[in-house]
Design a protein around this motif. Structure first.
Motif, mmCIF file in Angstrom:
data_model
loop_
_atom_site.group_PDB
_atom_site.id
_atom_site.type_symbol
_atom_site.label_atom_id
_atom_site.label_comp_id
_atom_site.label_asym_id
_atom_site.label_seq_id
_atom_site.Cartn_x
_atom_site.Cartn_y
_atom_site.Cartn_z
ATOM 1 N N ASP A 4 43.032 36.301 27.367
ATOM 2 C CA ASP A 4 42.172 36.844 26.304
ATOM 3 C C ASP A 4 40.902 37.438 26.900
ATOM 4 N N ARG A 5 40.333 36.733 27.847
ATOM 5 C CA ARG A 5 39.114 37.224 28.493
ATOM 6 C C ARG A 5 39.411 38.470 29.321
ATOM 7 N N ILE A 6 40.558 38.469 29.978
ATOM 8 C CA ILE A 6 40.958 39.633 30.765
ATOM 9 C C ILE A 6 41.123 40.852 29.861
ATOM 10 N N LYS A 7 41.759 40.667 28.724
ATOM 11 C CA LYS A 7 41.935 41.784 27.788
ATOM 12 C C LYS A 7 40.591 42.326 27.325
ATOM 13 N N GLY A 8 39.628 41.455 27.125
ATOM 14 C CA GLY A 8 38.308 41.869 26.680
ATOM 15 C C GLY A 8 37.535 42.639 27.736
ATOM 16 N N LEU A 13 37.907 45.385 34.839
ATOM 17 C CA LEU A 13 38.844 44.785 35.779
ATOM 18 C C LEU A 13 39.837 45.793 36.344
ATOM 19 N N SER A 14 40.139 46.836 35.582
ATOM 20 C CA SER A 14 41.132 47.795 36.064
ATOM 21 C C SER A 14 40.678 48.456 37.368
ATOM 22 N N GLY A 15 39.390 48.658 37.539
ATOM 23 C CA GLY A 15 38.886 49.198 38.802
ATOM 24 C C GLY A 15 39.134 48.251 39.966
ATOM 25 N N LYS A 16 38.916 46.969 39.727
ATOM 26 C CA LYS A 16 39.162 45.967 40.770
ATOM 27 C C LYS A 16 40.651 45.865 41.079
ATOM 28 N N LEU A 17 41.478 46.003 40.040
ATOM 29 C CA LEU A 17 42.922 45.966 40.241
ATOM 30 C C LEU A 17 43.375 47.141 41.107
ATOM 31 N N LYS A 18 42.807 48.301 40.858
ATOM 32 C CA LYS A 18 43.170 49.476 41.654
ATOM 33 C C LYS A 18 42.701 49.346 43.101
ATOM 34 N N GLU A 19 41.582 48.682 43.310
ATOM 35 C CA GLU A 19 41.128 48.438 44.677
ATOM 36 C C GLU A 19 42.115 47.546 45.420
ATOM 37 N N GLY A 34 45.901 44.193 30.251
ATOM 38 C CA GLY A 34 45.627 42.762 30.318
ATOM 39 C C GLY A 34 46.857 41.882 30.220
ATOM 40 N N THR A 35 48.044 42.464 30.193
ATOM 41 C CA THR A 35 49.270 41.679 30.092
ATOM 42 C C THR A 35 49.819 41.426 31.492
ATOM 43 N N SER A 36 49.751 40.200 31.925
ATOM 44 C CA SER A 36 50.151 39.883 33.292
ATOM 45 C C SER A 36 51.643 40.097 33.515
ATOM 46 N N GLU A 37 52.455 39.935 32.493
ATOM 47 C CA GLU A 37 53.900 40.121 32.642
ATOM 48 C C GLU A 37 54.218 41.583 32.988
ATOM 49 N N TYR A 38 53.584 42.505 32.293
ATOM 50 C CA TYR A 38 53.798 43.927 32.582
ATOM 51 C C TYR A 38 53.249 44.263 33.968
ATOM 52 N N LEU A 39 52.085 43.754 34.270
ATOM 53 C CA LEU A 39 51.461 44.000 35.564
ATOM 54 C C LEU A 39 52.355 43.480 36.690
ATOM 55 N N ALA A 40 52.933 42.315 36.514
ATOM 56 C CA ALA A 40 53.838 41.759 37.518
ATOM 57 C C ALA A 40 55.040 42.678 37.728
ATOM 58 N N GLY A 41 55.556 43.220 36.648
ATOM 59 C CA GLY A 41 56.673 44.152 36.755
ATOM 60 C C GLY A 41 56.310 45.396 37.544
ATOM 61 N N ARG A 42 55.117 45.914 37.311
ATOM 62 C CA ARG A 42 54.664 47.098 38.058
ATOM 63 C C ARG A 42 54.480 46.763 39.532
ATOM 64 N N LEU A 43 53.938 45.580 39.824
ATOM 65 C CA LEU A 43 53.766 45.179 41.225
ATOM 66 C C LEU A 43 55.120 45.054 41.917
ATOM 67 N N LYS A 56 52.272 35.190 41.643
ATOM 68 C CA LYS A 56 51.364 34.457 42.525
ATOM 69 C C LYS A 56 50.163 35.328 42.884
ATOM 70 N N GLN A 57 50.414 36.587 43.220
ATOM 71 C CA GLN A 57 49.319 37.484 43.577
ATOM 72 C C GLN A 57 48.373 37.699 42.394
ATOM 73 N N ILE A 58 48.932 37.823 41.202
ATOM 74 C CA ILE A 58 48.099 37.993 39.999
ATOM 75 C C ILE A 58 47.262 36.751 39.761
ATOM 76 N N ASN A 59 47.876 35.582 39.891
ATOM 77 C CA ASN A 59 47.136 34.326 39.700
ATOM 78 C C ASN A 59 46.024 34.173 40.733
#
Length: 65
Positions: A4-8, A13-19, A34-43, A56-59
């Motif tokens: 919830d905090r990530i979505k907010g 955070l998207s800039g840090k994710l791209k870094e 902010g959906t970790s499941e989708y992000l994991a799929g992209r990774l 694990k990397q997302i966590n």
């Protein structure tokens, strides 16, 4: 940091994710929103890693925030 905090704070955070994961596109990050499941799929797709490793990397990333 919980999802919830990530979505907010997604825009900040998207800039840090791209870094960290430069192979992610702006579209990937926009779709994830902010959906970790989708992000994991992209990774998995972009980096050729297993689902467990992607989560694990997302966590680890979340713990570092």
């Amino acid at each position: 940091m919980n999802e919830d905090r990530i979505k907010g704070q997604w825009k900040q955070l998207s800039g840090k994710l791209k870094e960290k994961w430069g192979k992610l596109t702006d579209d990937d990050l926009k779709q994830a929103e902010g959906t970790s499941e989708y992000l994991a799929g992209r990774l998995q797709e972009r980096y050729g890693i297993a689902k467990d490793e992607a989560h694990k990397q997302i966590n680890d990333f979340q713990k570092g925030l």
